[in-house]
Each structure stands twice: as C-alpha cells, then as structure tokens.
Motif scaffolding. Structure first.
Motif, mmCIF file in Angstrom:
data_model
loop_
_atom_site.group_PDB
_atom_site.id
_atom_site.type_symbol
_atom_site.label_atom_id
_atom_site.label_comp_id
_atom_site.label_asym_id
_atom_site.label_seq_id
_atom_site.Cartn_x
_atom_site.Cartn_y
_atom_site.Cartn_z
ATOM 1 N N LYS A 1 0.812 -1.220 0.000
ATOM 2 C CA LYS A 1 0.000 0.000 0.000
ATOM 3 C C LYS A 1 0.846 1.271 0.000
ATOM 4 O O LYS A 1 0.324 2.353 -0.226
ATOM 5 C CB LYS A 1 -0.920 0.016 1.213
ATOM 6 C CG LYS A 1 -1.992 -1.042 1.174
ATOM 7 C CD LYS A 1 -2.851 -0.973 2.409
ATOM 8 C CE LYS A 1 -3.925 -2.062 2.382
ATOM 9 N NZ LYS A 1 -4.753 -2.022 3.597
ATOM 10 N N PHE A 2 2.136 1.150 0.241
ATOM 11 C CA PHE A 2 3.015 2.306 0.358
ATOM 12 C C PHE A 2 3.132 3.020 -0.978
ATOM 13 O O PHE A 2 3.403 2.409 -2.007
ATOM 14 C CB PHE A 2 4.395 1.853 0.845
ATOM 15 C CG PHE A 2 5.354 2.972 1.093
ATOM 16 C CD1 PHE A 2 5.146 3.865 2.122
ATOM 17 C CD2 PHE A 2 6.477 3.131 0.311
ATOM 18 C CE1 PHE A 2 6.032 4.894 2.366
ATOM 19 C CE2 PHE A 2 7.382 4.147 0.539
ATOM 20 C CZ PHE A 2 7.144 5.037 1.569
ATOM 21 N N SER A 3 2.932 4.335 -0.973
ATOM 22 C CA SER A 3 2.962 5.091 -2.222
ATOM 23 C C SER A 3 4.234 5.912 -2.390
ATOM 24 O O SER A 3 4.409 6.576 -3.406
ATOM 25 C CB SER A 3 1.750 6.026 -2.299
ATOM 26 O OG SER A 3 1.799 6.960 -1.239
ATOM 27 N N GLY A 4 5.120 5.863 -1.395
ATOM 28 C CA GLY A 4 6.356 6.631 -1.478
ATOM 29 C C GLY A 4 7.459 5.872 -2.184
ATOM 30 O O GLY A 4 7.225 4.857 -2.849
ATOM 31 N N ASN A 5 8.666 6.352 -2.017
ATOM 32 C CA ASN A 5 9.837 5.750 -2.621
ATOM 33 C C ASN A 5 10.269 4.535 -1.798
ATOM 34 O O ASN A 5 10.676 4.679 -0.639
ATOM 35 C CB ASN A 5 10.955 6.790 -2.684
ATOM 36 C CG ASN A 5 12.167 6.314 -3.433
ATOM 37 O OD1 ASN A 5 12.581 5.169 -3.313
ATOM 38 N ND2 ASN A 5 12.761 7.210 -4.200
ATOM 39 N N VAL A 6 10.186 3.351 -2.357
ATOM 40 C CA VAL A 6 10.495 2.111 -1.644
ATOM 41 C C VAL A 6 11.976 2.054 -1.276
ATOM 42 O O VAL A 6 12.337 1.572 -0.201
ATOM 43 C CB VAL A 6 10.078 0.878 -2.479
ATOM 44 C CG1 VAL A 6 10.488 -0.405 -1.796
ATOM 45 C CG2 VAL A 6 8.582 0.891 -2.715
#
Length: 64
Positions: free
Chosen positions: A10-15
């Motif tokens: 679900k994370f939408s930032g920079n992995v």
C-alpha cells in the motif's frame, strides 16, 4: 511480528528510501539494545520497518 508486507504494497512513497530508513533504524535499535527487539523475537528489521510504516518513527532525506 513479520515484515509488514501489506503496508509495503500500500506504500505510495519511494520504496528505496524507506528500505534505507528501515535499515538505518534497525542499526540504531541494535546499537542501543532496544528492549522491543527481544519482545519481537529478535527480528529487528521487521520491527524497524513496522515503526516506519506505522509512522511511529519518521525519517527525512538530507540534501548534501
């Protein structure tokens, strides 16, 4: 606790950034021998990642 895979999906930032932050946080926790590590069966990386994904710990990228 296992690595929060659902939070990662679900994370939408920079992995890459959050992976680096989790690694650094795990290092910090192991250096100070955080008691939470023992409560998490010694799984320091998953604990650090969980703290970041649940926003209990925040990180920032410093410009050089």
């Amino acid at each position: 606790m296992i690595f929060p895979l659902e939070a990662l999906v679900k994370f939408s930032g920079n992995v890459y950034e959050i992976t680096c932050a989790a690694s650094r946080r795990a290092f910090q926790m192991s250096k100070i021998e955080d008691p939470a590590i023992e409560m998490n069966d010694g799984k320091v990386v998953s604990l650090a990642a969980s703290q970041l994904f649940n926003e209990r710990v925040q990180y920032r990228i410093e410009k050089q």
